[in-house]
Design an enzyme around this catalytic site. Structure first.
Site, PDB file in Angstrom:
ATOM      1  N   LYS A 135     -10.308  13.601   7.294  1.00  0.00           N
ATOM      2  CA  LYS A 135      -9.750  13.274   8.768  1.00  0.00           C
ATOM      3  C   LYS A 135      -9.840  14.520   9.475  1.00  0.00           C
ATOM      4  O   LYS A 135      -9.763  15.925   8.939  1.00  0.00           O
ATOM      5  CB  LYS A 135      -8.239  12.872   8.505  1.00  0.00           C
ATOM      6  CG  LYS A 135      -8.118  11.402   8.126  1.00  0.00           C
ATOM      7  CD  LYS A 135      -6.418  11.047   8.211  1.00  0.00           C
ATOM      8  CE  LYS A 135      -6.552   9.588   7.331  1.00  0.00           C
ATOM      9  NZ  LYS A 135      -6.952   8.535   8.122  1.00  0.00           N
ATOM     10  N   GLU A 168      -9.593   3.593   2.226  1.00  0.00           N
ATOM     11  CA  GLU A 168      -9.084   3.546   0.792  1.00  0.00           C
ATOM     12  C   GLU A 168      -7.843   2.574   0.673  1.00  0.00           C
ATOM     13  O   GLU A 168      -7.652   1.888  -0.571  1.00  0.00           O
ATOM     14  CB  GLU A 168      -8.517   4.910   0.583  1.00  0.00           C
ATOM     15  CG  GLU A 168      -7.190   5.311   0.770  1.00  0.00           C
ATOM     16  CD  GLU A 168      -6.856   5.237   2.434  1.00  0.00           C
ATOM     17  OE1 GLU A 168      -5.769   5.054   2.601  1.00  0.00           O
ATOM     18  OE2 GLU A 168      -8.102   5.719   3.046  1.00  0.00           O
ATOM     19  N   ASP A 226     -12.237   6.994   3.618  1.00  0.00           N
ATOM     20  CA  ASP A 226     -11.062   6.922   4.368  1.00  0.00           C
ATOM     21  C   ASP A 226     -10.731   5.643   4.713  1.00  0.00           C
ATOM     22  O   ASP A 226      -9.850   5.220   5.087  1.00  0.00           O
ATOM     23  CB  ASP A 226     -11.273   7.844   5.710  1.00  0.00           C
ATOM     24  CG  ASP A 226      -9.858   8.177   6.534  1.00  0.00           C
ATOM     25  OD1 ASP A 226      -8.699   7.853   5.768  1.00  0.00           O
ATOM     26  OD2 ASP A 226      -9.964   8.126   7.780  1.00  0.00           O
ATOM     27  N   ARG A 242      -7.710  -0.513   1.403  1.00  0.00           N
ATOM     28  CA  ARG A 242      -8.183  -1.950   1.189  1.00  0.00           C
ATOM     29  C   ARG A 242      -8.552  -1.818  -0.610  1.00  0.00           C
ATOM     30  O   ARG A 242      -8.430  -2.936  -1.139  1.00  0.00           O
ATOM     31  CB  ARG A 242      -9.099  -2.435   2.055  1.00  0.00           C
ATOM     32  CG  ARG A 242     -10.384  -1.387   1.823  1.00  0.00           C
ATOM     33  CD  ARG A 242     -11.329  -1.668   3.146  1.00  0.00           C
ATOM     34  NE  ARG A 242     -10.761  -0.973   4.424  1.00  0.00           N
ATOM     35  CZ  ARG A 242     -11.383  -1.020   5.608  1.00  0.00           C
ATOM     36  NH1 ARG A 242     -12.639  -1.551   5.771  1.00  0.00           N
ATOM     37  NH2 ARG A 242     -10.867  -0.575   6.673  1.00  0.00           N
ATOM     38  N   LYS A 277       0.841  -1.063   0.075  1.00  0.00           N
ATOM     39  CA  LYS A 277      -0.033  -0.108   0.070  1.00  0.00           C
ATOM     40  C   LYS A 277       0.949   1.222  -0.013  1.00  0.00           C
ATOM     41  O   LYS A 277       1.635   1.475   0.806  1.00  0.00           O
ATOM     42  CB  LYS A 277      -0.857   0.125   1.103  1.00  0.00           C
ATOM     43  CG  LYS A 277      -1.795   1.144   1.445  1.00  0.00           C
ATOM     44  CD  LYS A 277      -2.516   1.304   2.816  1.00  0.00           C
ATOM     45  CE  LYS A 277      -3.034   2.735   3.138  1.00  0.00           C
ATOM     46  NZ  LYS A 277      -3.734   2.671   4.401  1.00  0.00           N
ATOM     47  N   ASP A 297      -3.047  10.640   3.031  1.00  0.00           N
ATOM     48  CA  ASP A 297      -4.038  10.495   3.311  1.00  0.00           C
ATOM     49  C   ASP A 297      -4.924  11.370   3.996  1.00  0.00           C
ATOM     50  O   ASP A 297      -4.727  11.538   5.351  1.00  0.00           O
ATOM     51  CB  ASP A 297      -4.310   9.154   4.115  1.00  0.00           C
ATOM     52  CG  ASP A 297      -5.651   8.464   4.075  1.00  0.00           C
ATOM     53  OD1 ASP A 297      -6.454   9.052   3.410  1.00  0.00           O
ATOM     54  OD2 ASP A 297      -5.944   7.640   4.877  1.00  0.00           O
ATOM     55  N   ASP A 340       1.393   6.868   5.388  1.00  0.00           N
ATOM     56  CA  ASP A 340       0.385   5.902   4.665  1.00  0.00           C
ATOM     57  C   ASP A 340       0.992   4.777   3.830  1.00  0.00           C
ATOM     58  O   ASP A 340       0.541   4.184   3.075  1.00  0.00           O
ATOM     59  CB  ASP A 340      -0.909   6.438   4.407  1.00  0.00           C
ATOM     60  CG  ASP A 340      -2.034   5.670   5.038  1.00  0.00           C
ATOM     61  OD1 ASP A 340      -1.826   4.492   5.585  1.00  0.00           O
ATOM     62  OD2 ASP A 340      -3.086   5.778   4.394  1.00  0.00           O
TER      63      ASP A 340
END
Length: 523
Positions: free
Chosen positions: A272, A344, A342, A346, A260, A265, A283
């Protein structure tokens, strides 16, 4: 720390502490096994044998302790005498802490690590972790000179032979991989967007003689990568799928590492808050770890096909951003109703693992990600959360964590109870759970696995490193050592063979396990 050059040597040579400050580090019992003749060249004339022995006698680790030997030029530090069964016998986390806090200052310094041979790999990674590279402090930019830290291993125990040149090369490459991963994670998005990350991938590819395959921007949409495209399409810098492939002659299986790489993010439209958004440059920790591990692994020689798959995107807010209620079709062909922009990671990983299965014909797929904040609640700040469809690999991940210092602990794997959390009336599934108090980290992993299919015949391993990827404000390079240890049996390198759990019997009897724990001082 940013301008430090690490050098790994069988012997760092003799030098008095005023000329080359020194830290001698190890478990107290190991330090006592080291003879005065083995350390005196680093300490004399400032430190006598009597002072050395008195310092060892004064150490009282609880869990650690240190003692200055001569002003600010020489010190000895003791690791915990015993650790629990869920910790690494190397006490790797304490190694990093003691190096940061006890190593004397200077431009030319020495660390003498006193340990058993089985702890060399984890200890070296822990030392590398203590020297981050990235810095934008104005003082560091003015310092042109590099600081040298020489690391010498003094091996005690049954196999006390000095490290070979090949083993030292392995430690150097692994250390470089750990520091590369940490540098990428520490770098803010204005210097590490998807364009920059692709340059990092190309640089590694150039170093190991591999040209990456890159699918980017609108081509992602055209080819059906709805997860990666949907997450990154609002960003100024387009999302990308990048693949580095090592395909040696004689390979017997195909392994894919899927990372990933969310370079920042914001949470997207499910944005957020001001306290949870800072730090989201991290991230991309999964992709960074895979890049560092791939570089080091290929340099050490790898017998099987190995693909590093990077799912890169910036989860931005803008007119083109994915909205809650949007429905995307992922590379698996399955449709996903977005109920949380949020969630994202996956989405991009689902595309990545399916690409690894369909296009790369992988037998073993491991995805690594800073996936859920709930991981820290599930397994804490030091242990990655592991989920897999294969019990033997679950056990192997835990053992690899202990032998590498990148600790890991299993999550619940029970799709028949948990996957209903993603039920959608409009699509094949939603992307976020209905009940946030029902095994969130497990459910997030199951979302990824569902796109492979829960009946997929290969080995799938999901590793969530959201908390271990950093310690305070600094990245740790977590994941590099875990990957290299876990897949060490496919390496040409003898040290990686030694730390790999897959070459050791996985069906130890309880008596055998108890004897092993006692020998390794685990409680």
């Amino acid at each position: 720390m940013a301008n430090v050059v690490l050098e790994w040597k069988t012997s760092a040579g003799d030098s008095e502490p005023q000329s080359r400050p020194v830290l001698i580090l190890g478990q107290q019992s190991h330090l006592q096994q080291a003879s005065w003749n083995q350390v005196k060249g680093k300490l004399q004339p400032a430190v006598s044998k009597e002072i050395w022995q008195a310092a060892l006698g004064a150490l009282n680790p609880n869990p650690t302790d240190s003692c200055p030997l001569y002003l600010n030029y020489a010190a000895v530090a003791a690791l915990p005498s015993r650790v629990s069964r869920h910790n690494s016998p190397s006490s790797a986390h304490f190694v990093s802490r003691l190096v940061r806090s006890c190593l004397p200052g200077g431009n030319n310094r020495c660390i003498v690590m006193v340990c058993e041979r089985s702890d060399v790999f984890a200890s070296s990674c822990a030392i590398a972790r203590a020297f981050p590279i990235f810095s934008r402090r104005s003082t560091s930019s003015r310092r042109a000179e590099k600081k040298q830290v020489t690391v010498e291993f003094l091996i005690v125990g049954q196999d006390s032979n000095p490290l070979s040149a090949g083993e030292l090369e392995c430690l150097a490459n692994v250390g470089d991989g750990v520091r590369l991963a940490a540098r990428i994670v520490d770098t803010p998005c204005n210097e590490m967007n998807t364009d920059h990350f692709l340059e990092e991938i190309k640089a590694v590819g150039n170093e190991v003689g591999i040209t990456p395959v890159i699918v980017r921007g609108e081509e992602l949409k055209q080819r059906g990568f709805g997860g990666i495209y949907g997450v990154g399409k609002a960003s100024e810098h387009p999302p990308a799928l990048a693949i580095l492939s090592h395909t040696p002659d004689g390979a017997t299986q195909t392994i894919a590492w899927v990372g990933k790489g969310i370079v920042y993010d914001t949470g997207g439209l499910s944005i957020k808050g001001k306290t949870t958004m800072p730090g989201m440059k991290r991230d991309c920790g999964g992709a960074a770890a895979i890049l560092g591990a791939f570089k080091a692994t290929i340099k050490q020689g790898f017998k099987d096909n190995l693909h590093a798959v990077f799912c890169l995107a910036e989860n931005s807010v803008g007119p083109a951003a994915t909205r809650p209620d949007d429905i995307h079709t992922l590379y698996s062909g399955k449709t996903v109703e977005i109920n949380n922009t949020d969630a994202e990671g996956r989405l991009v990983l689902a595309d990545g693992v399916v690409y690894a299965s369909k296009d790369l014909s992988a037998d073993i797929i491991l995805d690594m990600a800073t996936l859920t904040g709930a991981q820290g609640i599930s397994t804490g700040k030091y242990h990655a959360a592991v989920m897999t469809n294969n019990e033997q690999w679950e056990y192997a991940c835990v053992r690899a964590g202990r032998s590498s210092g990148d600790l890991a602990h299993p999550l619940v794997y029970c799709p028949e109870l948990h996957f209903s959390e993603f039920t959608s009336a409009m699509a094949d599934m939603k992307n976020s759970v209905a009940d946030r108090e029902n095994a969130q980290s497990s459910c997030a992993g199951l979302f990824i696995g569902s796109h492979l299919g829960f009946d997929w015949p290969g080995v799938w391993v999901h590793v969530d490193i959201a908390s271990p990827v950093h310690a305070g404000e600094r990245a740790t390079g977590f994941g590099v050592a875990l990957l290299m240890a876990l897949f060490g049996q496919a390496s040409d390198d003898s040290m990686l063979n030694q730390v790999s759990p897959l070459g050791a019997p996985s069906n130890m009897s309880e008596d055998q396990m108890e004897r092993d724990c006692k020998r390794r001082r685990l409680v």
